[in-house]
Motif scaffolding. Structure first.
Motif, PDB file in Angstrom:
ATOM      1  N   ARG A 145       0.870  -1.220   0.011  1.00  0.00           N
ATOM      2  CA  ARG A 145       0.089   0.028   0.073  1.00  0.00           C
ATOM      3  C   ARG A 145       0.952   1.241  -0.061  1.00  0.00           C
ATOM      4  O   ARG A 145       0.533   2.317  -0.795  1.00  0.00           O
ATOM      5  N   LEU A 146       1.876   1.246   0.726  1.00  0.00           N
ATOM      6  CA  LEU A 146       2.714   2.412   0.570  1.00  0.00           C
ATOM      7  C   LEU A 146       3.474   2.699  -0.496  1.00  0.00           C
ATOM      8  O   LEU A 146       3.784   3.659  -0.927  1.00  0.00           O
ATOM      9  N   LEU A 147       4.110   1.540  -1.032  1.00  0.00           N
ATOM     10  CA  LEU A 147       4.751   1.614  -2.428  1.00  0.00           C
ATOM     11  C   LEU A 147       3.544   2.081  -3.191  1.00  0.00           C
ATOM     12  O   LEU A 147       4.031   3.005  -4.252  1.00  0.00           O
ATOM     13  N   ARG A 148       2.454   1.632  -3.154  1.00  0.00           N
ATOM     14  CA  ARG A 148       1.633   2.104  -4.468  1.00  0.00           C
ATOM     15  C   ARG A 148       1.099   3.599  -4.107  1.00  0.00           C
ATOM     16  O   ARG A 148       0.838   4.494  -5.099  1.00  0.00           O
ATOM     17  N   GLY A 149       0.992   4.064  -2.877  1.00  0.00           N
ATOM     18  CA  GLY A 149       0.778   5.532  -2.382  1.00  0.00           C
ATOM     19  C   GLY A 149       1.723   6.283  -2.935  1.00  0.00           C
ATOM     20  O   GLY A 149       1.653   7.334  -3.504  1.00  0.00           O
ATOM     21  N   LEU A 150       3.106   5.868  -3.107  1.00  0.00           N
ATOM     22  CA  LEU A 150       4.276   6.572  -3.344  1.00  0.00           C
ATOM     23  C   LEU A 150       4.117   6.699  -4.874  1.00  0.00           C
ATOM     24  O   LEU A 150       4.373   7.796  -5.471  1.00  0.00           O
ATOM     25  N   ALA A 151       4.022   5.790  -5.482  1.00  0.00           N
ATOM     26  CA  ALA A 151       3.671   5.695  -7.021  1.00  0.00           C
ATOM     27  C   ALA A 151       2.835   6.533  -7.421  1.00  0.00           C
ATOM     28  O   ALA A 151       2.891   7.407  -8.336  1.00  0.00           O
ATOM     29  N   GLN A 187       4.572  14.819  -8.481  1.00  0.00           N
ATOM     30  CA  GLN A 187       5.079  15.285  -7.153  1.00  0.00           C
ATOM     31  C   GLN A 187       6.462  14.801  -7.030  1.00  0.00           C
ATOM     32  O   GLN A 187       6.762  13.308  -7.348  1.00  0.00           O
ATOM     33  N   PRO A 188       7.415  15.551  -6.674  1.00  0.00           N
ATOM     34  CA  PRO A 188       8.814  15.188  -6.636  1.00  0.00           C
ATOM     35  C   PRO A 188       8.882  14.086  -5.582  1.00  0.00           C
ATOM     36  O   PRO A 188       8.153  13.889  -4.508  1.00  0.00           O
ATOM     37  N   CYS A 189       9.616  12.959  -5.808  1.00  0.00           N
ATOM     38  CA  CYS A 189       9.753  11.565  -5.112  1.00  0.00           C
ATOM     39  C   CYS A 189      10.260  11.989  -3.452  1.00  0.00           C
ATOM     40  O   CYS A 189       9.378  11.899  -2.825  1.00  0.00           O
ATOM     41  N   PRO A 190      11.075  12.922  -3.367  1.00  0.00           N
ATOM     42  CA  PRO A 190      11.348  12.910  -1.926  1.00  0.00           C
ATOM     43  C   PRO A 190      10.062  13.821  -0.933  1.00  0.00           C
ATOM     44  O   PRO A 190       9.946  13.603   0.125  1.00  0.00           O
ATOM     45  N   GLN A 191       9.661  14.946  -1.790  1.00  0.00           N
ATOM     46  CA  GLN A 191       8.491  15.426  -1.171  1.00  0.00           C
ATOM     47  C   GLN A 191       7.232  14.393  -1.180  1.00  0.00           C
ATOM     48  O   GLN A 191       6.589  14.262   0.002  1.00  0.00           O
ATOM     49  N   ALA A 192       6.927  13.654  -1.978  1.00  0.00           N
ATOM     50  CA  ALA A 192       5.914  12.765  -2.061  1.00  0.00           C
ATOM     51  C   ALA A 192       6.114  11.336  -0.862  1.00  0.00           C
ATOM     52  O   ALA A 192       5.336  11.406  -0.132  1.00  0.00           O
ATOM     53  N   LEU A 193       7.527  11.275  -0.771  1.00  0.00           N
ATOM     54  CA  LEU A 193       7.820  10.307   0.492  1.00  0.00           C
ATOM     55  C   LEU A 193       7.547  10.875   1.656  1.00  0.00           C
ATOM     56  O   LEU A 193       7.040  10.267   2.637  1.00  0.00           O
ATOM     57  N   ASP A 194       8.103  12.313   1.788  1.00  0.00           N
ATOM     58  CA  ASP A 194       7.868  13.103   3.066  1.00  0.00           C
ATOM     59  C   ASP A 194       6.192  12.966   3.529  1.00  0.00           C
ATOM     60  O   ASP A 194       6.091  13.023   4.805  1.00  0.00           O
ATOM     61  N   GLU A 195       5.617  13.479   2.649  1.00  0.00           N
ATOM     62  CA  GLU A 195       4.211  13.620   2.860  1.00  0.00           C
ATOM     63  C   GLU A 195       3.549  12.256   3.301  1.00  0.00           C
ATOM     64  O   GLU A 195       2.774  12.409   4.145  1.00  0.00           O
ATOM     65  N   LEU A 196       3.832  11.206   2.532  1.00  0.00           N
ATOM     66  CA  LEU A 196       3.313  10.117   2.668  1.00  0.00           C
ATOM     67  C   LEU A 196       3.744   9.485   4.120  1.00  0.00           C
ATOM     68  O   LEU A 196       2.744   9.097   4.978  1.00  0.00           O
ATOM     69  N   LEU A 197       5.134   9.682   4.660  1.00  0.00           N
ATOM     70  CA  LEU A 197       5.437   9.247   5.929  1.00  0.00           C
ATOM     71  C   LEU A 197       4.660  10.079   7.162  1.00  0.00           C
ATOM     72  O   LEU A 197       4.356   9.582   8.022  1.00  0.00           O
ATOM     73  N   GLY A 198       4.473  11.382   6.782  1.00  0.00           N
ATOM     74  CA  GLY A 198       3.806  12.306   7.663  1.00  0.00           C
ATOM     75  C   GLY A 198       2.468  11.645   8.051  1.00  0.00           C
ATOM     76  O   GLY A 198       1.970  11.724   8.944  1.00  0.00           O
ATOM     77  N   GLU A 199       1.643  11.485   6.754  1.00  0.00           N
ATOM     78  CA  GLU A 199       0.278  11.104   7.068  1.00  0.00           C
ATOM     79  C   GLU A 199       0.476   9.596   7.678  1.00  0.00           C
ATOM     80  O   GLU A 199      -0.543   9.415   8.392  1.00  0.00           O
ATOM     81  N   GLU A 200       1.380   8.705   7.569  1.00  0.00           N
ATOM     82  CA  GLU A 200       1.375   7.510   8.030  1.00  0.00           C
ATOM     83  C   GLU A 200       1.765   7.270   9.420  1.00  0.00           C
ATOM     84  O   GLU A 200       1.400   6.333  10.297  1.00  0.00           O
ATOM     85  N   SER A 201       2.574   8.303   9.835  1.00  0.00           N
ATOM     86  CA  SER A 201       3.095   8.422  10.997  1.00  0.00           C
ATOM     87  C   SER A 201       2.021   8.948  12.290  1.00  0.00           C
ATOM     88  O   SER A 201       2.400   9.108  13.407  1.00  0.00           O
ATOM     89  N   ARG A 202       0.769   9.525  11.616  1.00  0.00           N
ATOM     90  CA  ARG A 202      -0.193   9.848  12.645  1.00  0.00           C
ATOM     91  C   ARG A 202      -0.804   8.630  13.319  1.00  0.00           C
ATOM     92  O   ARG A 202      -0.735   7.587  13.023  1.00  0.00           O
ATOM     93  N   GLY A 203      -1.430   9.021  14.331  1.00  0.00           N
ATOM     94  CA  GLY A 203      -2.107   7.856  14.895  1.00  0.00           C
ATOM     95  C   GLY A 203      -1.488   7.000  15.728  1.00  0.00           C
ATOM     96  O   GLY A 203      -1.800   5.847  15.870  1.00  0.00           O
ATOM     97  N   GLY A 204      -0.300   7.477  16.593  1.00  0.00           N
ATOM     98  CA  GLY A 204       0.371   6.583  17.258  1.00  0.00           C
ATOM     99  C   GLY A 204       1.426   5.711  16.506  1.00  0.00           C
ATOM    100  O   GLY A 204       1.901   4.772  17.345  1.00  0.00           O
TER     101      GLY A 204
END
Length: 107
Positions: free
Chosen positions: A14-20, A27-44
């Motif tokens: 799911r993470l790989l597909r979200g990044l893809a 969206q530039p890859c570093p920015q896309a990954l940063d945003e994705l990790l930020g979203e995923e790191s919420r909720g404990g």
């Protein structure tokens, strides 16, 4: 990543597909990954993604993906060339194929 915590195979795909998807939308890859990790790191789940977030800031995309065990060293070597090609469609397709592989073969 914490020793007792890791991502399930389905989460990795799911993470790989979200990044893809984000990269496919130019969206530039570093920015896309940063945003994705930020979203995923919420909720404990911040602790699970902290190392990858730190590595992304310090060393780049590939070390962060390796830290999350989304890719191995071999895939990182190939993705480095794909990233250097600077073609968002190619990178998006490669990440999608990696997600397919993770789903089929396991983690």
């Amino acid at each position: 990543m914490a020793r007792n915590e890791s991502l399930a195979r389905e989460e990795k795909a799911r993470l790989l597909r979200g990044l893809a998807f984000k990269i496919h939308r130019k969206q530039p890859c570093p920015q896309a990954l940063d945003e994705l990790l930020g979203e995923e790191s919420r909720g404990g789940r911040h602790r699970l993604f902290k190392e990858a977030i730190d590595l992304l800031a310090e060393e780049g995309v590939l070390p962060a993906l390796i830290a999350l065990d989304l890719i191995g060293a071999e895939a990182a070597a190939v993705l480095a060339a794909v990233i250097d090609a600077n073609d968002h469609r190619l990178l998006s397709a490669a990440l999608g194929r990696l997600a397919d592989h993770v789903e089929r073969e396991g983690s």
